[in-house]
Enzyme design. Structure first.
Site, mmCIF file in Angstrom:
data_model
loop_
_atom_site.group_PDB
_atom_site.id
_atom_site.type_symbol
_atom_site.label_atom_id
_atom_site.label_comp_id
_atom_site.label_asym_id
_atom_site.label_seq_id
_atom_site.Cartn_x
_atom_site.Cartn_y
_atom_site.Cartn_z
ATOM 1 C CB CYS A 115 0.475 4.884 0.019
ATOM 2 S SG CYS A 115 1.850 4.597 1.167
ATOM 3 C CD GLU A 158 -3.831 -0.667 0.791
ATOM 4 O OE1 GLU A 158 -4.745 -0.577 1.643
ATOM 5 O OE2 GLU A 158 -3.296 0.306 0.242
#
Length: 244
Positions: A2, A103
């Site tokens: 992340c 992402e």
């Protein structure tokens, strides 16, 4: 992993949800990046507390933080054993409120960014670890890292890792480091349910940290949606890169 996320819930809404003692004021953030201040919720003596810390954990034993590579993420599978995270996993677990995360999926020679957010809106709580680094001169730096786990079927179409999400029913147990050792919360270290998130393709404006506005979340095509028992895009390319 992340590496970018967002928190756009109002301070009043967040305080009601997490029930912390403080009454902080902060602006909506659409593109939170490493080394920036992030909001965490930690437990102390049965109460929840709000704190701003720097994203990028510095273990307490580091001699010179300027020469140390910041630890943005920690693999949940090994955090209880790794020297950098072992102490925090036992004594300093926290929650990191988030309205979603970003992402990137490789498409040919480029990378397509996705905004991955709760399908029903609101926020989720990522599992986090925090530390206080104390310098010889009395200086103090509070930092945190976000725990990751293997991707569920939805996120696996984009990347092989995802932030570890703690369900609201388990928040108190996760924060209770006095009563719950890492082995007592091991069952919480699992991918989020298939139907929790949707993945929205967005423009590459999100690639630039300076672009911290709601336009970075505008869809450019239809979202990917996970379903229980459905394997998703079987032809998706393997995700690229991982940390810790």
């Amino acid at each position: 992993m992340c590496g970018r996320y967002t928190l756009t819930m109002t301070p009043e809404e967040l305080k009601r949800l997490f029930r912390y003692v403080e009454t902080p004021n902060f602006p909506p953030r659409y593109n939170i990046a490493p080394t920036q201040p992030i909001a965490i919720v930690r437990g102390e003596h049965g109460e929840c507390h709000f704190q701003l810390v720097r994203w990028g954990l510095i273990p307490s034993w580091v001699k010179d933080p300027d020469s140390f590579t910041l630890l943005l993420n920690a693999r949940s599978e090994t955090a209880a054993e790794k020297p950098a995270f072992r102490g925090a996993m036992r004594h300093r677990r926290c929650l990191v409120p988030a309205s979603g995360f970003y992402e990137w999926r490789r498409v040919g020679t480029t990378k397509q960014p996705f905004f991955i957010r709760p399908r029903d809106g609101g926020v989720v709580a990522f599992a986090g670890l925090w530390e206080s680094w104390l310098g010889a001169d009395g200086s103090e730096i509070d930092t945190a890292a976000i725990l990751t786990t293997g991707a569920n079927r939805l996120v696996a179409q984009i990347h092989d890792r995802m932030p570890l999400v703690i369900d609201e029913a388990d928040w108190d147990r996760w924060l209770d480091t006095a009563g719950a050792e890492p082995r007592h919360v091991a069952e919480l270290l699992r991918p989020a349910p298939e139907t929790l998130f949707e993945a929205i393709p967005v423009s590459t404006r999100v690639n630039a940290v300076r672009n911290d506005d709601k336009d970075v979340q505008e869809p450019i095509s239809e979202p990917l949606v996970g379903e229980d028992g459905v394997t998703g895009d079987e032809e998706a390319e393997p995700a690229q890169g991982r940390l810790f």
